[in-house]
Design a protein around this motif. Structure first.
Motif, PDB file in Angstrom:
ATOM      1  N   GLN A   9       0.853  -1.192   0.000  1.00 13.63           N
ATOM      2  CA  GLN A   9       0.000   0.000   0.000  1.00 13.63           C
ATOM      3  C   GLN A   9       0.885   1.237   0.000  1.00 13.63           C
ATOM      4  OE1 GLN A   9      -3.025  -0.145   3.063  1.00 13.63           O
ATOM      5  NE2 GLN A   9      -3.623  -2.247   2.541  1.00 13.63           N
ATOM      6  N   GLY A  10       0.350   2.338  -0.484  1.00 12.03           N
ATOM      7  CA  GLY A  10       1.126   3.570  -0.590  1.00 12.03           C
ATOM      8  C   GLY A  10       0.505   4.703   0.184  1.00 12.03           C
ATOM      9  N   THR A  11       1.320   5.647   0.591  1.00  9.08           N
ATOM     10  CA  THR A  11       0.796   6.801   1.313  1.00  9.08           C
ATOM     11  C   THR A  11       0.063   7.755   0.381  1.00  9.08           C
ATOM     12  OG1 THR A  11       2.897   7.955   1.013  1.00  9.08           O
ATOM     13  CG2 THR A  11       2.613   6.696   3.043  1.00  9.08           C
ATOM     14  N   THR A  12       0.378   7.681  -0.919  1.00  6.73           N
ATOM     15  CA  THR A  12      -0.249   8.546  -1.923  1.00  6.73           C
ATOM     16  C   THR A  12      -0.331   7.766  -3.234  1.00  6.73           C
ATOM     17  OG1 THR A  12       1.876   9.416  -2.682  1.00  6.73           O
ATOM     18  CG2 THR A  12       0.760  10.666  -0.944  1.00  6.73           C
ATOM     19  N   SER A  13      -1.059   8.323  -4.181  1.00  7.36           N
ATOM     20  CA  SER A  13      -0.950   7.816  -5.541  1.00  7.36           C
ATOM     21  C   SER A  13       0.467   8.093  -6.042  1.00  7.36           C
ATOM     22  CB  SER A  13      -1.969   8.506  -6.446  1.00  7.36           C
ATOM     23  OG  SER A  13      -3.284   8.155  -6.084  1.00  7.36           O
ATOM     24  N   ASP A  14       0.986   7.220  -6.886  1.00  5.51           N
ATOM     25  CA  ASP A  14       2.317   7.356  -7.488  1.00  5.51           C
ATOM     26  C   ASP A  14       3.428   7.303  -6.442  1.00  5.51           C
ATOM     27  OD1 ASP A  14       3.896   7.497  -9.767  1.00  5.51           O
ATOM     28  OD2 ASP A  14       4.121   9.665  -9.642  1.00  5.51           O
ATOM     29  N   ALA A  15       3.164   6.629  -5.322  1.00 10.28           N
ATOM     30  CA  ALA A  15       4.223   6.465  -4.322  1.00 10.28           C
ATOM     31  C   ALA A  15       5.225   5.400  -4.743  1.00 10.28           C
ATOM     32  CB  ALA A  15       3.613   6.093  -2.969  1.00 10.28           C
ATOM     33  N   GLY A  16       4.797   4.500  -5.637  1.00  9.65           N
ATOM     34  CA  GLY A  16       5.679   3.438  -6.094  1.00  9.65           C
ATOM     35  C   GLY A  16       5.117   2.044  -5.895  1.00  9.65           C
ATOM     36  N   LYS A  17       3.817   1.942  -5.643  1.00 10.30           N
ATOM     37  CA  LYS A  17       3.198   0.627  -5.402  1.00 10.30           C
ATOM     38  C   LYS A  17       3.366  -0.295  -6.605  1.00 10.30           C
ATOM     39  CE  LYS A  17      -0.847   2.488  -4.625  1.00 10.30           C
ATOM     40  NZ  LYS A  17      -0.530   3.925  -4.618  1.00 10.30           N
ATOM     41  N   SER A  18       2.978   0.189  -7.776  1.00  6.95           N
ATOM     42  CA  SER A  18       3.058  -0.645  -8.986  1.00  6.95           C
ATOM     43  C   SER A  18       4.491  -1.101  -9.233  1.00  6.95           C
ATOM     44  CB  SER A  18       2.557   0.133 -10.211  1.00  6.95           C
ATOM     45  OG  SER A  18       1.215   0.506 -10.067  1.00  6.95           O
ATOM     46  N   THR A  19       5.425  -0.176  -9.037  1.00  2.48           N
ATOM     47  CA  THR A  19       6.834  -0.471  -9.284  1.00  2.48           C
ATOM     48  C   THR A  19       7.356  -1.517  -8.311  1.00  2.48           C
ATOM     49  OG1 THR A  19       7.139   1.785 -10.081  1.00  2.48           O
ATOM     50  CG2 THR A  19       9.119   0.571  -9.484  1.00  2.48           C
ATOM     51  N   LEU A  20       7.038  -1.354  -7.019  1.00  3.22           N
ATOM     52  CA  LEU A  20       7.519  -2.296  -6.021  1.00  3.22           C
ATOM     53  C   LEU A  20       6.928  -3.692  -6.247  1.00  3.22           C
ATOM     54  CD1 LEU A  20       9.160  -2.927  -3.532  1.00  3.22           C
ATOM     55  CD2 LEU A  20       7.307  -1.995  -2.110  1.00  3.22           C
ATOM     56  N   ALA A 139      -5.557   5.691   3.783  1.00  5.23           N
ATOM     57  CA  ALA A 139      -5.998   6.661   4.782  1.00  5.23           C
ATOM     58  C   ALA A 139      -7.030   7.646   4.237  1.00  5.23           C
ATOM     59  CB  ALA A 139      -4.785   7.423   5.324  1.00  5.23           C
ATOM     60  N   GLU A 140      -7.656   7.309   3.118  1.00  7.06           N
ATOM     61  CA  GLU A 140      -8.724   8.162   2.585  1.00  7.06           C
ATOM     62  C   GLU A 140      -9.984   7.907   3.417  1.00  7.06           C
ATOM     63  OE1 GLU A 140      -8.020  10.353   0.522  1.00  7.06           O
ATOM     64  OE2 GLU A 140      -6.276   9.675  -0.601  1.00  7.06           O
ATOM     65  N   ILE A 141     -10.251   8.781   4.358  1.00 11.99           N
ATOM     66  CA  ILE A 141     -11.302   8.544   5.343  1.00 11.99           C
ATOM     67  C   ILE A 141     -12.664   8.343   4.674  1.00 11.99           C
ATOM     68  CG2 ILE A 141     -12.491   9.491   7.345  1.00 11.99           C
ATOM     69  CD1 ILE A 141      -9.527   8.682   7.771  1.00 11.99           C
ATOM     70  N   MET A 151      -7.093  -1.569   2.930  1.00 12.41           N
ATOM     71  CA  MET A 151      -7.178  -2.310   4.181  1.00 12.41           C
ATOM     72  C   MET A 151      -8.431  -3.173   4.266  1.00 12.41           C
ATOM     73  SD  MET A 151      -4.585  -2.211   6.104  1.00 12.41           S
ATOM     74  CE  MET A 151      -3.051  -1.293   6.380  1.00 12.41           C
ATOM     75  N   GLY A 152      -9.502  -2.775   3.575  1.00 10.89           N
ATOM     76  CA  GLY A 152     -10.691  -3.624   3.573  1.00 10.89           C
ATOM     77  C   GLY A 152     -10.381  -4.998   3.013  1.00 10.89           C
ATOM     78  N   THR A 179      -0.259   8.510   7.756  1.00 10.97           N
ATOM     79  CA  THR A 179      -1.070   7.411   7.239  1.00 10.97           C
ATOM     80  C   THR A 179      -1.305   6.371   8.323  1.00 10.97           C
ATOM     81  OG1 THR A 179      -0.250   7.736   4.988  1.00 10.97           O
ATOM     82  CG2 THR A 179      -1.177   5.576   5.511  1.00 10.97           C
ATOM     83  N   LEU A 180      -0.247   6.008   9.031  1.00 12.47           N
ATOM     84  CA  LEU A 180      -0.374   5.000  10.082  1.00 12.47           C
ATOM     85  C   LEU A 180      -1.349   5.456  11.165  1.00 12.47           C
ATOM     86  CD1 LEU A 180       0.974   2.204  10.567  1.00 12.47           C
ATOM     87  CD2 LEU A 180       2.519   3.374  12.160  1.00 12.47           C
ATOM     88  N   GLU A 181      -1.282   6.730  11.551  1.00 14.85           N
ATOM     89  CA  GLU A 181      -2.146   7.255  12.607  1.00 14.85           C
ATOM     90  C   GLU A 181      -3.622   7.196  12.221  1.00 14.85           C
ATOM     91  OE1 GLU A 181      -1.632   8.372  15.666  1.00 14.85           O
ATOM     92  OE2 GLU A 181       0.520   7.948  15.640  1.00 14.85           O
ATOM     93  N   LEU A 182      -3.914   7.300  10.949  1.00 13.46           N
ATOM     94  CA  LEU A 182      -5.306   7.332  10.501  1.00 13.46           C
ATOM     95  C   LEU A 182      -5.910   5.946  10.309  1.00 13.46           C
ATOM     96  CD1 LEU A 182      -5.155  10.300   7.963  1.00 13.46           C
ATOM     97  CD2 LEU A 182      -6.213  10.284  10.215  1.00 13.46           C
TER      98      LEU A 182
END
Length: 485
Positions: A9-20, A139-141, A151-152, A179-182
């Motif tokens: 999971q990523g903190t934002t879009s384009d954080a590198g999820k697809s790449t990782l 973390a998108e509430i 997370m679902g 992100t973790l806090e939310l």
């Protein structure tokens, strides 16, 4: 927590999820481990045709390539293709089921989740490891209720999560801690560690921050990945953020207008990377200089994008371009725009009705409910060069312009060439993916000195380079433990 499933999971879009995910898939596959990629829900206009005759997000097709697999619809069971600011075409297990507004789709998520879990179960039965890509941020509430993308899903299948953040844009510690806090307590416990992406500089100067992050959260930093300059992986959806230096000396100038609903812009990756092509995506409000070749790309909303094209002055620009001997290609939706009319009697892409095309080819197109999906090979009418790619389109095109086909695809005529040989239209995505075909098309456009690189080899080299990077900078022992390896 031990599972054969690991989620990125990523903190934002384009954080590198697809790449990782792609890199991990190649690392595991090189070790002989049967691994498959998975993305529960993707929202993208770049898609690929699968071996079982459906469509999935293009990023999952690249990740399948990293696993040495043919892409399958189970790798991306839910694909959303936006066709307005508030709605999208909903594709389940590779096939479109409806256009839905955001509110209606939110209610539909309980049904979509079952499709997600069914696909995941099938992959787990077939593969020793499943590497999952999240979407956007967990973390998108406003999106937490009925979440199937982050997370679902992780909670439903009880898998560990690695959280990745992009340090190149700044704020990486705030992104990770915030992100973790939310997240809920159970979701926080599910996060097994962090990865920091796109770092450049002296790693020693980052160490105090890493120590603070681990002390503050109790989570390990599993890796700091360097910024890989010039790395090429096909983009999931957004236009590429890397800009390549313009080639020196003899070259061909190519322009592509960035339509509001541009789709499958990966069609042009082979040209962007070509050392003899001066390639330019032209955004709204930009005034480009002269070009040798203009290409109209695919579109998820052809009539709407035709209106935008005219409003941006492209119709007059194209006519002037042709008067001065320039060449023009239309691909998929761009091909439909070249004709005299585009009809949408069922209101598939908007209000029912018809729109005048650019009138450059003696053709008309009617959008139909059934989407045509196929992987194909064939030859160019120009010189018989081999082409390979895929077709994803709703339209059926007819008219006298088809009497001069642009390609031969598996025994049938495809596309159209204008009588004056200045305009080419085709439904084929991947038109430039074969070096011989690219050489022929660039020669047709006026550049006979083209020596096109092997784009397939470039894609493979990018995936291998990424895997090499992970082997050097990521705690793969921890990854193995998380996957139960």
């Amino acid at each position: 927590m031990i599972s054969n499933t690991l989620m990125i999971q990523g903190t934002t879009s384009d954080a590198g999820k697809s790449t990782l995910v792609a890199g991990l898939c190649r690392v595991l596959a090189r070790r002989g481990i049967a691994v498959a990629p998975f993305k529960p829900q993707n929202m993208a206009l770049n898609s690929a045709v699968t071996v079982d005759g459906g469509e999935i997000g293009r990023a999952q097709a690249v990740q399948a390539q990293a696993c040495y697999l043919a892409p399958h619809t189970d790798m991306n069971p839910v694909l959303l293709k936006p066709n307005s600011d508030t709605g999208a075409q909903v594709i389940i297990h590779g096939h479109a089921i409806a256009n839905m507004e955001a509110g209606i789709y939110h209610d539909y998520k309980t049904v979509a989740m079952q499709a997600v879990l069914d696909s995941h179960d099938r992959l787990c039965e077939q593969y020793r490891a499943v590497v999952v890509e999240g979407a956007g941020s967990p973390a998108e509430i406003n999106l937490r209720d009925r979440d199937i993308a982050n997370m679902g899903f992780a909670e439903a299948v009880d898998c560990p999560v690695i959280l990745i953040a992009d340090i190149d844009r700044g704020g990486v510690f705030a992104h990770l801690v915030g992100t973790l806090e939310l997240l809920s307590e159970t979701e926080q416990a599910r996060v097994a560690g962090f990865v920091i992406n796109r770092f450049r500089g002296d790693i020693a100067l980052l160490q105090s921050g890493l120590d603070w992050l681990e002390a503050r959260t109790g989570k390990p930093v599993l890796g700091v990945l360097p910024y890989l300059h010039g790395l090429h992986l096909e983009a999931e959806d957004a236009l590429p953020r890397d800009h390549y230096a313009r080639p020196e000396g003899a070259c061909l100038r190519v322009q592509v207008p960035v339509l509001p609903h541009i789709s499958n812009h990966t069609d042009f990756d082979a040209l962007r990377l070509h050392p003899q092509v001066d390639f330019e995506f032209v955004g709204p409000g930009e005034t480009p200089g002269p070009a040798d070749l203009i290409i109209l790309p695919g579109s998820k909303s052809v009539r709407s994008d035709l209106h935008w094209l005219r409003a941006q002055g492209w119709e007059a620009r194209i006519q002037r371009h042709l008067r001065y001997g320039g060449k023009l290609i239309g691909i998929c939706g761009g091909y439909q725009m070249l004709g005299r009319q585009v009809h949408d009697p069922l209101g598939i892409e908007g209000a029912p009705g018809s729109s005048a095309g650019l009138g450059l080819l003696e053709l008309e197109t009617t959008l139909e409910a059934h989407k045509q999906l196929r992987n194909v090979t064939g030859t160019l009418a120009l010189n018989g060069a081999v082409v390979s790619g895929y077709e994803i389109h709703l339209g059926v095109t007819w008219g006298p312009g088809l009497q001069r086909p642009a390609l031969q695809i598996e025994g049938r005529d495809e596309g159209a060439l204008s009588l004056d040989n200045q305009i080419l239209g085709t439904y084929l995505h991947g038109l430039f993916d074969q070096a011989g075909a690219t050489d022929a098309l660039l020669a047709w456009a006026g550049f006979s000195e083209a020596a096109s690189p092997d784009y397939q080899a470039l894609r493979e080299a990018g995936i291998d380079r990424l895997a090499d990077c992970l082997e050097a900078h990521l705690d793969l022992n921890a990854v193995d433990r998380l996957l139960g390896l």
